[in-house]
Design a protein around this motif. Structure first.
Motif, mmCIF file in Angstrom:
data_model
loop_
_atom_site.group_PDB
_atom_site.id
_atom_site.type_symbol
_atom_site.label_atom_id
_atom_site.label_comp_id
_atom_site.label_asym_id
_atom_site.label_seq_id
_atom_site.Cartn_x
_atom_site.Cartn_y
_atom_site.Cartn_z
ATOM 1 N N LEU A 120 0.826 -1.206 0.000
ATOM 2 C CA LEU A 120 0.000 0.000 0.000
ATOM 3 C C LEU A 120 0.858 1.254 0.000
ATOM 4 O O LEU A 120 0.560 2.215 -0.711
ATOM 5 N N THR A 121 1.918 1.260 0.800
ATOM 6 C CA THR A 121 2.790 2.441 0.789
ATOM 7 C C THR A 121 3.475 2.576 -0.561
ATOM 8 O O THR A 121 3.538 3.673 -1.120
ATOM 9 N N LEU A 122 3.966 1.479 -1.102
ATOM 10 C CA LEU A 122 4.681 1.547 -2.374
ATOM 11 C C LEU A 122 3.779 2.049 -3.492
ATOM 12 O O LEU A 122 4.157 2.963 -4.242
ATOM 13 N N ILE B 247 4.462 5.581 -5.290
ATOM 14 C CA ILE B 247 4.790 5.558 -6.726
ATOM 15 C C ILE B 247 3.896 6.545 -7.464
ATOM 16 O O ILE B 247 4.366 7.342 -8.279
ATOM 17 N N ALA B 248 2.594 6.504 -7.167
ATOM 18 C CA ALA B 248 1.652 7.413 -7.835
ATOM 19 C C ALA B 248 2.009 8.874 -7.576
ATOM 20 O O ALA B 248 1.831 9.726 -8.452
ATOM 21 N N MET B 249 2.543 9.162 -6.413
ATOM 22 C CA MET B 249 2.860 10.543 -6.080
ATOM 23 C C MET B 249 4.238 10.985 -6.563
ATOM 24 O O MET B 249 4.398 12.132 -6.972
ATOM 25 N N PHE B 250 5.226 10.095 -6.536
ATOM 26 C CA PHE B 250 6.601 10.550 -6.720
ATOM 27 C C PHE B 250 7.380 9.933 -7.873
ATOM 28 O O PHE B 250 8.493 10.376 -8.148
ATOM 29 N N GLU B 251 6.833 8.958 -8.567
ATOM 30 C CA GLU B 251 7.572 8.387 -9.702
ATOM 31 C C GLU B 251 7.879 9.456 -10.746
ATOM 32 O O GLU B 251 8.946 9.462 -11.363
ATOM 33 N N ARG B 252 6.976 10.391 -10.928
ATOM 34 C CA ARG B 252 7.168 11.452 -11.937
ATOM 35 C C ARG B 252 8.354 12.365 -11.635
ATOM 36 O O ARG B 252 8.824 13.073 -12.505
ATOM 37 N N GLY C 143 12.727 4.709 -10.939
ATOM 38 C CA GLY C 143 13.442 5.639 -10.063
ATOM 39 C C GLY C 143 12.910 5.681 -8.652
ATOM 40 O O GLY C 143 13.682 5.595 -7.691
ATOM 41 N N PHE C 144 11.601 5.832 -8.501
ATOM 42 C CA PHE C 144 11.081 5.889 -7.135
ATOM 43 C C PHE C 144 11.178 4.537 -6.451
ATOM 44 O O PHE C 144 11.496 4.470 -5.267
ATOM 45 N N GLN C 145 10.919 3.463 -7.173
ATOM 46 C CA GLN C 145 10.993 2.139 -6.564
ATOM 47 C C GLN C 145 12.392 1.884 -6.002
ATOM 48 O O GLN C 145 12.547 1.310 -4.919
ATOM 49 N N LEU C 146 13.422 2.309 -6.726
ATOM 50 C CA LEU C 146 14.792 2.147 -6.243
ATOM 51 C C LEU C 146 15.058 3.024 -5.020
ATOM 52 O O LEU C 146 15.721 2.594 -4.073
ATOM 53 N N ALA C 147 14.512 4.229 -5.027
ATOM 54 C CA ALA C 147 14.654 5.113 -3.861
ATOM 55 C C ALA C 147 13.925 4.527 -2.651
ATOM 56 O O ALA C 147 14.423 4.597 -1.521
ATOM 57 N N TYR C 148 12.758 3.954 -2.889
ATOM 58 C CA TYR C 148 11.982 3.307 -1.821
ATOM 59 C C TYR C 148 12.788 2.153 -1.222
ATOM 60 O O TYR C 148 12.924 2.044 -0.001
ATOM 61 N N ALA C 149 13.335 1.306 -2.078
ATOM 62 C CA ALA C 149 14.136 0.171 -1.605
ATOM 63 C C ALA C 149 15.347 0.660 -0.819
ATOM 64 O O ALA C 149 15.683 0.092 0.232
ATOM 65 N N LYS C 150 16.004 1.700 -1.280
ATOM 66 C CA LYS C 150 17.164 2.254 -0.587
ATOM 67 C C LYS C 150 16.775 2.778 0.788
ATOM 68 O O LYS C 150 17.495 2.562 1.775
ATOM 69 N N ALA C 151 15.640 3.450 0.874
ATOM 70 C CA ALA C 151 15.194 4.007 2.155
ATOM 71 C C ALA C 151 14.826 2.921 3.164
ATOM 72 O O ALA C 151 14.867 3.156 4.367
#
Length: 120
Positions: free
Chosen positions: A81-83, A87-92, A99-107
């Motif tokens: 749910l968070t992902l 993604i909908a808010m910040f992938e752009r 890009g965002f998925q990789l940032a999410y995984a890093k965080a």
């Protein structure tokens, strides 16, 4: 703390494009509005039936209001749910693919098994 309420927020906001944009641009205002107007609405109920006791605690409210998904994850908010919402808010905002998925995984890389319990 209510993992149910955190997940309900993430689920309902993610399914409404207008709410996604509202949450992106005014997270604190969206959280305050949602908690006052939507937190106690019964999901999948066709009549205006409401509960009266659901509220975020201060830590939940702050994590939501600051888009702090690592803290939400540590509280037990469901990672899918968070992902999907973030993604909908910040992938752009990312130029590279995923890009965002990789940032999410890093965080979230500092978490190790077992992950926080996501059962509600």
């Amino acid at each position: 703390m209510s993992k149910y309420l955190l997940d309900k927020f993430l689920f309902t906001v993610d399914r409404d494009p207008d709410l996604v944009e509202r949450y992106r641009t005014d997270p604190r205002g969206t959280v305050e509005w949602w908690e006052a107007e939507r937190a106690n609405v019964i999901l999948n109920c066709h009549v205006d039936e409401r509960s009266t006791w659901l509220r975020f605690d201060d830590a939940e409210r702050e994590a939501l209001a600051t888009h702090d998904y690592p803290t939400l994850f540590s509280m037990g908010a469901h990672p899918f749910l968070t992902l999907t919402l973030f993604i909908a808010m910040f992938e752009r905002d990312h130029d590279e693919p995923l890009g965002f998925q990789l940032a999410y995984a890093k965080a979230l890389e500092h978490f190790s098994l077992p992950y926080p319990d996501i059962a509600t």
